[in-house]
Design a protein around this motif. Sequence first.
Motif, PDB file in Angstrom:
ATOM      1  N   GLN A 149      40.244  50.204  42.989  1.00 36.94           N
ATOM      2  CA  GLN A 149      41.404  49.637  42.300  1.00 36.94           C
ATOM      3  C   GLN A 149      41.957  48.427  43.055  1.00 36.94           C
ATOM      4  O   GLN A 149      42.283  47.397  42.456  1.00 36.94           O
TER       5      GLN A 149
ATOM      6  N   ARG B 235      28.358  41.858  39.896  1.00 37.55           N
ATOM      7  CA  ARG B 235      28.538  41.619  38.451  1.00 37.55           C
ATOM      8  C   ARG B 235      27.597  40.514  38.003  1.00 37.55           C
ATOM      9  O   ARG B 235      27.481  39.475  38.664  1.00 37.55           O
TER      10      ARG B 235
ATOM     11  N   ALA C 219      39.005  42.616  35.704  1.00 41.50           N
ATOM     12  CA  ALA C 219      39.209  43.686  34.732  1.00 41.50           C
ATOM     13  C   ALA C 219      37.907  44.456  34.600  1.00 41.50           C
ATOM     14  O   ALA C 219      36.840  43.854  34.442  1.00 41.50           O
ATOM     15  N   LEU C 220      37.969  45.772  34.678  1.00 41.05           N
ATOM     16  CA  LEU C 220      36.760  46.582  34.681  1.00 41.05           C
ATOM     17  C   LEU C 220      36.433  47.182  33.320  1.00 41.05           C
ATOM     18  O   LEU C 220      35.375  47.772  33.152  1.00 41.05           O
ATOM     19  N   GLN C 221      37.319  47.052  32.344  1.00 43.60           N
ATOM     20  CA  GLN C 221      37.043  47.633  31.046  1.00 43.60           C
ATOM     21  C   GLN C 221      36.073  46.743  30.277  1.00 43.60           C
ATOM     22  O   GLN C 221      35.904  45.568  30.566  1.00 43.60           O
ATOM     23  N   GLY C 222      35.413  47.340  29.280  1.00 47.45           N
ATOM     24  CA  GLY C 222      34.537  46.559  28.406  1.00 47.45           C
ATOM     25  C   GLY C 222      33.080  46.595  28.794  1.00 47.45           C
ATOM     26  O   GLY C 222      32.228  46.082  28.069  1.00 47.45           O
TER      27      GLY C 222
ATOM     28  N   ASP D 255      28.810  46.528  35.876  1.00 47.33           N
ATOM     29  CA  ASP D 255      29.380  46.325  37.203  1.00 47.33           C
ATOM     30  C   ASP D 255      28.907  47.434  38.130  1.00 47.33           C
ATOM     31  O   ASP D 255      28.962  48.613  37.778  1.00 47.33           O
TER      32      ASP D 255
ATOM     33  N   PRO E  85      30.039  49.048  31.406  1.00 45.52           N
ATOM     34  CA  PRO E  85      29.867  50.193  32.299  1.00 45.52           C
ATOM     35  C   PRO E  85      30.217  49.833  33.735  1.00 45.52           C
ATOM     36  O   PRO E  85      30.105  48.668  34.138  1.00 45.52           O
ATOM     37  N   VAL E  86      30.629  50.839  34.510  1.00 44.85           N
ATOM     38  CA  VAL E  86      30.871  50.672  35.948  1.00 44.85           C
ATOM     39  C   VAL E  86      30.072  51.760  36.665  1.00 44.85           C
ATOM     40  O   VAL E  86      30.278  52.953  36.420  1.00 44.85           O
TER      41      VAL E  86
END
Length: 243
Positions: free
Chosen positions: A137, A239, A146-149, A170, A151-152
Motif C-alpha cells: 500500500q 508493470r 493505482a492497482l485496480q483494473g 502487476d 491482476p496483481v
Amino acid sequence: MSREVLVIGMGPGGFGQLTLDAVAAMNRVDVFLVADTNEDRSDLVWRRSEFIRRHVKRAHRIVTVLDPAHETDPSVLDAARLATYRQIISGLPQGSVIGFLAWGDPALYDSVLRVIDALKATLPLRVKVIPGVSSLQVLAAAHQLALQGAPVHLTTGARLLGEYRPDLGDVVVFEDPELACRGLSMEFPDLEIYWGAYLGSDEEVLANGPLAKVIDEITRLRAQLEEHHGWVHDIYLLRQPAL
C-alpha cells in the motif's frame, strides 16, 4: 486458562502508520515479545520499542527474544526458534495477553503467524490478528500507482524468474536482496519497475523507470543503503508499459 496472543501489524516502519485498532490492541498487552537477531540490527528492536513507548499507556513488559532463524524453506520452521518461544510463553502467567508487533501486515509477512500456528500444537493459545498498513500500500501511494483494473501477483525474489509472465499483470516482489528482476531486463527491456526502501519512514528512498535502464542504479543504491544502515527493507512492483 489459556493465554491470548495478539499479532499486531505495525506498518513498514513509519511512526504514523499504526491504525487505531493497532493502538487499542497494544494497550491490552501485558508482555510484548520483540525479536532480535545476532546481526547488527539494533535499530529494528529500537523501532518496535519506540512504537510501544509512544502509544502504550498501561503497565507492560518488553521481552527481547534472540531469534536468529532465517528459513530458506517457508514450510520448515527452526526447532530451536520454536523452543525459545515455547519456553518464554510457558513461563508467563496464565491469562497473560502477549503481543507481537509484525512488520507491515501480518498477512503478507507471515513469519510470526507460522511460529504461533506451530506453538498452538502444544500450548493453549487464543490468537487474534490485527491487520496493518502493508508495504505494498505504501509503495503504491509513494509512486502514485493505482492497482485496480489489472491482476496483481505477489511473489518473492526466489520465485520471480520461474513465475514471471506478462499476463500476470502487476507483479509485486518481496524479499529480494539479490534483485532477481535483473534477469528479466534482457527479455523485457521496457518492463517498468517501481522500487522503495524504508517505506513511510524518514529514511524512505524511491526509484522507478524502465527496468533495463534503472536496475544498475537501484543495485548501487541498495548496496549503499545496506552499508549505511546494516539492513534494507525494500519491495518493488513490475508493470508492463501502457500501450
